[in-house]
Design a protein around this motif. Structure first.
Motif, PDB file in Angstrom:
ATOM      1  N   GLU A   1      69.020   4.342 -57.500  1.00  8.12           N
ATOM      2  CA  GLU A   1      69.574   4.018 -58.815  1.00  8.12           C
ATOM      3  C   GLU A   1      71.004   4.530 -58.968  1.00  8.12           C
ATOM      4  OE1 GLU A   1      68.484   2.198 -61.270  1.00  8.12           O
ATOM      5  OE2 GLU A   1      66.645   1.653 -60.224  1.00  8.12           O
ATOM      6  N   GLU A   2      71.282   5.672 -58.355  1.00  3.47           N
ATOM      7  CA  GLU A   2      72.626   6.244 -58.462  1.00  3.47           C
ATOM      8  C   GLU A   2      73.659   5.308 -57.846  1.00  3.47           C
ATOM      9  OE1 GLU A   2      75.168  10.243 -57.148  1.00  3.47           O
ATOM     10  OE2 GLU A   2      73.007  10.117 -56.752  1.00  3.47           O
ATOM     11  N   LEU A   3      73.325   4.742 -56.687  1.00  8.94           N
ATOM     12  CA  LEU A   3      74.240   3.818 -56.029  1.00  8.94           C
ATOM     13  C   LEU A   3      74.453   2.566 -56.877  1.00  8.94           C
ATOM     14  CD1 LEU A   3      75.949   2.985 -53.612  1.00  8.94           C
ATOM     15  CD2 LEU A   3      73.879   2.107 -52.524  1.00  8.94           C
ATOM     16  N   ILE A   4      73.376   2.047 -57.441  1.00 11.92           N
ATOM     17  CA  ILE A   4      73.480   0.855 -58.277  1.00 11.92           C
ATOM     18  C   ILE A   4      74.332   1.133 -59.513  1.00 11.92           C
ATOM     19  CG2 ILE A   4      72.174  -0.757 -59.726  1.00 11.92           C
ATOM     20  CD1 ILE A   4      69.911  -0.565 -57.702  1.00 11.92           C
TER      21      ILE A   4
ATOM     22  N   THR B   1      70.261  -5.509 -57.893  1.00 10.19           N
ATOM     23  CA  THR B   1      69.528  -5.516 -59.162  1.00 10.19           C
ATOM     24  C   THR B   1      68.306  -6.430 -59.084  1.00 10.19           C
ATOM     25  OG1 THR B   1      70.995  -7.272 -59.990  1.00 10.19           O
ATOM     26  CG2 THR B   1      71.550  -5.009 -60.562  1.00 10.19           C
ATOM     27  N   THR B   2      68.404  -7.468 -58.275  1.00 13.02           N
ATOM     28  CA  THR B   2      67.286  -8.397 -58.122  1.00 13.02           C
ATOM     29  C   THR B   2      66.069  -7.720 -57.514  1.00 13.02           C
ATOM     30  OG1 THR B   2      68.729 -10.322 -57.895  1.00 13.02           O
ATOM     31  CG2 THR B   2      66.522 -10.519 -56.995  1.00 13.02           C
ATOM     32  N   ILE B   3      66.306  -6.936 -56.456  1.00 13.97           N
ATOM     33  CA  ILE B   3      65.170  -6.299 -55.789  1.00 13.97           C
ATOM     34  C   ILE B   3      64.952  -4.866 -56.264  1.00 13.97           C
ATOM     35  CG2 ILE B   3      65.418  -7.729 -53.738  1.00 13.97           C
ATOM     36  CD1 ILE B   3      66.710  -5.414 -52.312  1.00 13.97           C
ATOM     37  N   LYS B   4      65.805  -4.424 -57.209  1.00 13.32           N
ATOM     38  CA  LYS B   4      65.643  -3.107 -57.832  1.00 13.32           C
ATOM     39  C   LYS B   4      65.499  -1.996 -56.786  1.00 13.32           C
ATOM     40  CE  LYS B   4      63.447  -5.197 -61.860  1.00 13.32           C
ATOM     41  NZ  LYS B   4      64.691  -5.359 -62.565  1.00 13.32           N
ATOM     42  N   GLN B   5      66.564  -1.795 -56.065  1.00 11.55           N
ATOM     43  CA  GLN B   5      66.570  -0.757 -55.035  1.00 11.55           C
ATOM     44  C   GLN B   5      66.247   0.609 -55.635  1.00 11.55           C
ATOM     45  OE1 GLN B   5      67.324  -0.459 -51.644  1.00 11.55           O
ATOM     46  NE2 GLN B   5      67.092  -2.654 -51.404  1.00 11.55           N
TER      47      GLN B   5
END
Length: 242
Positions: free
Chosen positions: A89-92, A82-86
């Motif tokens: 999005e689905e994985l997060i 969440t810090t680097i906002k990969q």
């Protein structure tokens, strides 16, 4: 020969622990091939190492605590994701859903005190609304980490374990931000990092007056091994993609 046996046993233990984590991911329908370290800082497993050392200090069986160990690891990944906002999005989202499912299953919500907000309010730091949103918006994940740090231990001591896990996660995240974003002109970012580090040390000294200095030494060693250039490169790659 004894040293060689110890090294071999250590390698075997780590491999076994990693296999159990892979199975943990599979049970929770997370693709382990996609679930690589999101950040170089996460790859050092500093939160996990601290948690395991706390278990060993109290002579708790690591096999019995494996669910907690896995939860610390997945929370660490989630924090830096969440810090680097990969881009994934689905994985997060899957990580987040899994984490909250495990929170309910394991009743991790012992404490909800917002120590992040407390640090900001107790001191006269000057941060803009944008900076607060960017750098000081992680209470939920810090609290989850704090609560899993507290979970294996006696009710009497849980608050101190919560504070240690919470402040340690916050300190690592601030270290992450300061190096990635090169905020060298923002004195308050460095001051709050120092303050959070102080609170981290206070928490571990309350838990272990005899051994807290070893935790401080080990954490400094692990943090110093984080490649700052790689952190900056991660930030640059994200900016280029966005």
């Amino acid at each position: 020969m004894r040293i060689k046996r110890n090294i071999t046993a250590r390698i075997s233990y780590i491999k076994t622990r990693n296999k159990k984590f892979d199975k943990f991911l599979q049970r929770n329908e997370i693709n382990d091939k996609d679930f690589n370290n999101f950040s170089v800082i996460d790859s050092k497993n500093i939160l996990l190492k601290n948690f395991i050392h706390l278990l060993r200090l109290e002579e708790l069986n690591e096999e019995i605590q494996m669910d907690h160990i896995n939860f610390v690891k997945i929370c660490s990944r989630y924090l830096f994701a969440t810090t680097i906002k990969q881009d994934n999005e689905e994985l997060i989202q899957n990580l987040e859903a899994t984490i909250w499912k495990l929170v309910l299953e394991n009743n991790y919500a012992y404490f909800v005190e917002n120590l992040e907000e407390k640090v900001l309010n107790e001191n006269e730091f000057e941060f803009s609304k944008i900076e607060v949103k960017k750098y000081f918006n992680f209470h939920k994940i810090y609290a989850l980490i704090g609560n899993v740090f507290a979970a294996p231990f006696s009710v009497k001591e849980r608050k101190s374990y919560y504070e240690y896990g919470y402040y340690l996660a916050m300190y690592l995240n601030l270290h992450n931000f300061i190096n990635k974003n090169s905020v060298h002109d923002n004195v308050d970012m460095f001051l709050i990092k120092i303050l959070v580090n102080k609170k981290t040390i206070q928490a571990i000294s309350d838990l272990s007056p005899d051994f807290f200095n070893l935790f401080v030494i080990k954490n400094n060693k692990w943090i110093n091994h984080i490649n700052k250039r790689k952190l900056i490169k991660e930030a640059q790659e994200y900016e280029e993609k966005n």
